[in-house]
Enzyme design. Structure first.
Site, PDB file in Angstrom:
ATOM      1  N   ASP A 149       0.881  -1.155   0.000  1.00  9.93           N
ATOM      2  CA  ASP A 149       0.000   0.000   0.000  1.00  9.93           C
ATOM      3  C   ASP A 149       0.935   1.225   0.000  1.00  9.93           C
ATOM      4  O   ASP A 149       2.124   1.098   0.313  1.00  9.93           O
ATOM      5  CB  ASP A 149      -0.856  -0.034   1.278  1.00  9.93           C
ATOM      6  CG  ASP A 149      -1.682   1.215   1.440  1.00  9.93           C
ATOM      7  OD1 ASP A 149      -2.275   1.671   0.444  1.00  9.93           O
ATOM      8  OD2 ASP A 149      -1.741   1.745   2.579  1.00  9.93           O
ATOM      9  N   LEU A 150       0.418   2.375  -0.375  1.00 10.31           N
ATOM     10  CA  LEU A 150       1.275   3.570  -0.417  1.00 10.31           C
ATOM     11  C   LEU A 150       1.063   4.471   0.817  1.00 10.31           C
ATOM     12  O   LEU A 150       1.959   4.625   1.655  1.00 10.31           O
ATOM     13  CB  LEU A 150       0.968   4.360  -1.700  1.00 10.31           C
ATOM     14  CG  LEU A 150       1.634   5.724  -1.819  1.00 10.31           C
ATOM     15  CD1 LEU A 150       3.149   5.597  -1.948  1.00 10.31           C
ATOM     16  CD2 LEU A 150       1.072   6.492  -3.024  1.00 10.31           C
ATOM     17  N   ASP A 151      -0.162   5.017   0.911  1.00 10.02           N
ATOM     18  CA  ASP A 151      -0.452   5.976   1.985  1.00 10.02           C
ATOM     19  C   ASP A 151      -0.437   5.275   3.341  1.00 10.02           C
ATOM     20  O   ASP A 151      -1.245   4.376   3.581  1.00 10.02           O
ATOM     21  CB  ASP A 151      -1.829   6.619   1.764  1.00 10.02           C
ATOM     22  CG  ASP A 151      -1.873   7.454   0.485  1.00 10.02           C
ATOM     23  OD1 ASP A 151      -0.956   8.253   0.277  1.00 10.02           O
ATOM     24  OD2 ASP A 151      -2.823   7.299  -0.293  1.00 10.02           O
ATOM     25  N   THR A 195       0.616  10.263   4.217  1.00 10.10           N
ATOM     26  CA  THR A 195      -0.164  11.320   3.558  1.00 10.10           C
ATOM     27  C   THR A 195      -1.531  11.509   4.207  1.00 10.10           C
ATOM     28  O   THR A 195      -2.267  12.410   3.804  1.00 10.10           O
ATOM     29  CB  THR A 195      -0.392  10.957   2.079  1.00 10.10           C
ATOM     30  OG1 THR A 195      -0.760   9.587   2.039  1.00 10.10           O
ATOM     31  CG2 THR A 195       0.840  11.202   1.238  1.00 10.10           C
ATOM     32  N   LYS A 214      -9.189   5.725   5.424  1.00 11.73           N
ATOM     33  CA  LYS A 214      -7.910   5.139   5.015  1.00 11.73           C
ATOM     34  C   LYS A 214      -8.142   3.931   4.109  1.00 11.73           C
ATOM     35  O   LYS A 214      -8.894   3.023   4.470  1.00 11.73           O
ATOM     36  CB  LYS A 214      -7.084   4.734   6.241  1.00 11.73           C
ATOM     37  CG  LYS A 214      -6.522   5.943   6.978  1.00 11.73           C
ATOM     38  CD  LYS A 214      -5.577   5.527   8.090  1.00 11.73           C
ATOM     39  CE  LYS A 214      -4.961   6.756   8.760  1.00 11.73           C
ATOM     40  NZ  LYS A 214      -4.157   6.391   9.934  1.00 11.73           N
ATOM     41  N   SER A 223      -2.314   0.711  -4.412  1.00 12.95           N
ATOM     42  CA  SER A 223      -2.897   1.833  -3.674  1.00 12.95           C
ATOM     43  C   SER A 223      -4.175   2.285  -4.357  1.00 12.95           C
ATOM     44  O   SER A 223      -4.253   2.298  -5.587  1.00 12.95           O
ATOM     45  CB  SER A 223      -1.907   3.004  -3.653  1.00 12.95           C
ATOM     46  OG  SER A 223      -2.545   4.185  -3.199  1.00 12.95           O
ATOM     47  N   ALA A 224      -5.153   2.692  -3.537  1.00 14.42           N
ATOM     48  CA  ALA A 224      -6.397   3.237  -4.087  1.00 14.42           C
ATOM     49  C   ALA A 224      -6.169   4.629  -4.672  1.00 14.42           C
ATOM     50  O   ALA A 224      -7.041   5.176  -5.337  1.00 14.42           O
ATOM     51  CB  ALA A 224      -7.444   3.314  -2.980  1.00 14.42           C
ATOM     52  N   LYS A 230     -10.699  -1.664  -2.006  1.00 15.15           N
ATOM     53  CA  LYS A 230     -10.453  -2.373  -0.755  1.00 15.15           C
ATOM     54  C   LYS A 230     -11.696  -2.211   0.132  1.00 15.15           C
ATOM     55  O   LYS A 230     -12.292  -1.135   0.101  1.00 15.15           O
ATOM     56  CB  LYS A 230      -9.229  -1.771  -0.038  1.00 15.15           C
ATOM     57  CG  LYS A 230      -7.943  -1.856  -0.859  1.00 15.15           C
ATOM     58  CD  LYS A 230      -6.818  -1.047  -0.205  1.00 15.15           C
ATOM     59  CE  LYS A 230      -5.617  -0.975  -1.145  1.00 15.15           C
ATOM     60  NZ  LYS A 230      -4.497  -0.174  -0.608  1.00 15.15           N
ATOM     61  N   GLU A 249       0.187  -3.258   4.665  1.00 13.23           N
ATOM     62  CA  GLU A 249      -0.949  -2.332   4.785  1.00 13.23           C
ATOM     63  C   GLU A 249      -1.006  -1.666   6.152  1.00 13.23           C
ATOM     64  O   GLU A 249      -0.630  -2.269   7.148  1.00 13.23           O
ATOM     65  CB  GLU A 249      -2.264  -3.105   4.610  1.00 13.23           C
ATOM     66  CG  GLU A 249      -2.874  -3.020   3.240  1.00 13.23           C
ATOM     67  CD  GLU A 249      -3.459  -1.653   2.913  1.00 13.23           C
ATOM     68  OE1 GLU A 249      -3.549  -0.774   3.791  1.00 13.23           O
ATOM     69  OE2 GLU A 249      -3.836  -1.455   1.744  1.00 13.23           O
ATOM     70  N   ASP A 250      -1.519  -0.442   6.183  1.00 14.45           N
ATOM     71  CA  ASP A 250      -1.727   0.248   7.470  1.00 14.45           C
ATOM     72  C   ASP A 250      -3.205   0.343   7.816  1.00 14.45           C
ATOM     73  O   ASP A 250      -3.541   0.766   8.921  1.00 14.45           O
ATOM     74  CB  ASP A 250      -1.144   1.667   7.425  1.00 14.45           C
ATOM     75  CG  ASP A 250      -1.936   2.558   6.497  1.00 14.45           C
ATOM     76  OD1 ASP A 250      -2.174   2.145   5.339  1.00 14.45           O
ATOM     77  OD2 ASP A 250      -2.347   3.655   6.918  1.00 14.45           O
TER      78      ASP A 250
HETATM   79  C1  BG6 Z   1      -5.720   5.732  -0.246  1.00 17.10           C
HETATM   80  C2  BG6 Z   1      -5.904   6.573   0.993  1.00 17.10           C
HETATM   81  O1  BG6 Z   1      -4.400   5.300  -0.319  1.00 17.10           O
HETATM   82  O2  BG6 Z   1      -6.033   6.487  -1.412  1.00 17.10           O
HETATM   83  C3  BG6 Z   1      -7.329   7.112   1.022  1.00 17.10           C
HETATM   84  O3  BG6 Z   1      -5.657   5.798   2.147  1.00 17.10           O
HETATM   85  C4  BG6 Z   1      -7.620   7.876  -0.266  1.00 17.10           C
HETATM   86  O4  BG6 Z   1      -7.486   7.944   2.147  1.00 17.10           O
HETATM   87  C5  BG6 Z   1      -7.378   6.971  -1.466  1.00 17.10           C
HETATM   88  O5  BG6 Z   1      -8.960   8.328  -0.294  1.00 17.10           O
HETATM   89  C6  BG6 Z   1      -7.598   7.677  -2.810  1.00 17.10           C
HETATM   90  O6  BG6 Z   1      -6.620   8.653  -2.983  1.00 17.10           O
HETATM   91  P1  BG6 Z   1      -6.617   9.753  -4.114  1.00 17.10           P
HETATM   92  O7  BG6 Z   1      -5.216  10.305  -4.055  1.00 17.10           O
HETATM   93  O8  BG6 Z   1      -6.881   9.062  -5.436  1.00 17.10           O
HETATM   94  O9  BG6 Z   1      -7.678  10.739  -3.799  1.00 17.10           O
HETATM   95 MG    MG Z   2      -2.832   3.073   3.613  1.00 16.91          MG
END
Ligand code: BG6
Ligand code: MG
Length: 216
Positions: free
Chosen positions: A8-10, A16, A44, A115-116, A146, A170-171
Site C-alpha cells: 500500500d502507499l499511503d 499522507t 484510510k 494503492s487506491a 479495498k 498495509e496500514d
Molecule cells: C488511499 C488513501 O491510499 O487512497 C485514502 O488511504 C484515499 O485515504 C485513497 O482516499 C484515494 O486517494 P486519491 O489520491 O486518489 O484521492
Molecule cells: Mg494506507
C-alpha cells in the site's frame, strides 16, 4: 516461499493521511459537515469517491448532490490535496522504507504498489522511489476497492507470481482484509490504530527480517 512484495502507499511508504485529512476537512466544512481525526480513520484505504460518500452520509447529505456535483466536490478536494503534496521530498519516506526496498532489490524480489490513490505515481516520483517498484496498479481499472482483494490479486499477477506467493503491506483495516482475502501473507504497519487479522504487525519495515518473511 514468497516471491514478491505488494505495498500500500499511503501510511506504508509515506504518511499522507494528514494531508488527506486537511483537504477533506476543509471541503466538508464548506458543505456544512464537520469531520474529526477519528472519522478520518474510516477513510484510510478507501477511494476518493467512496470517501466523499462516507462524508456525505455522516452529514445526512447523500441525496443533496447530483453525480456531477459530487465529481466537482471530489475534484476540489483533490486539487487542494495535490497542492499540499508539492512539499513532499525523499525525507518524507517512512522510517526503514528505503532500506527495505534496497534490500528487496538486492535479493531480486519484485515490488508492486497496490494503492487506491490515483496520485500514486506523482507521490512516488516526489519521494524519489518510482524506480524501486516494478508495477503500480492503476486503481481506475478496478471494479471494486479495498477491502475487495482485486487490487492485491492484480498486483501479484502483474509481478508474475500467484497471490499466495506474495507478501502484502498495509496500514488500514480495509487493506489487511483485502490482502487476506487475496490469500496473501499480511504485514500490518502500525499507525496508532488497532489492526485485526494481520499475520504480523510492525512499526517500521526494518523491524522485519526479509529472509524470514520470504520463508513464510
Ligand atoms: C488511499 C488513501 O491510499 O487512497 C485514502 O488511504 C484515499 O485515504 C485513497 O482516499 C484515494 O486517494 P486519491 O489520491 O486518489 O484521492
Ligand atoms: Mg494506507
Amino acid at each position: 516461499m514468497k516471491k514478491g512484495f505488494v505495498f500500500d502507499l499511503d501510511g506504508v511508504i509515506t504518511d499522507t493521511a494528514k494531508y488527506h485529512y486537511i483537504a477533506w476537512k476543509e471541503l466538508a466544512a464548506e458543505i456544512g459537515i464537520e469531520i474529526d481525526l477519528k472519522f478520518n480513520e474510516q477513510l484510510k484505504g478507501i477511494s476518493r469517491m467512496d470517501s466523499l460518500e462516507r462524508i456525505l452520509t455522516l452529514g445526512n447529505k447523500n441525496d443533496a448532490y447530483t453525480e456531477v456535483e459530487k465529481e466537482a466536490l471530489a475534484t476540489k478536494k483533490n486539487t487542494h490535496y495535490v497542492q499540499l503534496l508539492q512539499s513532499l521530498t525523499p525525507d518524507d519516506l517512512l522510517p526503514g522504507v528505503k532500506t527495505f526496498l534496497d534490500e528487496a532489490k538486492a535479493k531480486n524480489i519484485p515490488c508492486a504498489i497496490a494503492s487506491a490513490s490515483k496520485n500514486a505515481p506523482f507521490i512516488l516520483d516526489k519521494l524519489g522511489v518510482m524506480q524501486d517498484f516494478d508495477t503500480i496498479v492503476d486503481p481506475a481499472t478496478l471494479k471494486k476497492g479495498k477491502p475487495d482483494p482485486e487490487i492485491f490479486i492484480q498486483a501479484a499477477l502483474a509481478l508474475g507470481i500467484e497471490p499466495a506467493e506474495a507478501v502484502g503491506f498495509e496500514d488500514a483495516q480495509a487493506g489487511i482484509d483485502g490482502i487476506k482475502a487475496a490469500g496473501m501473507y499480511a504485514v500490518g504497519v502500525y499507525s496508532g490504530e488497532e489492526l485485526h487479522g494481520a499475520d504480523v504487525i510492525v512499526e517500521k519495515l526494518t523491524d522485519l527480517n526479509i529472509d524470514e518473511l520470504l520463508a513464510k
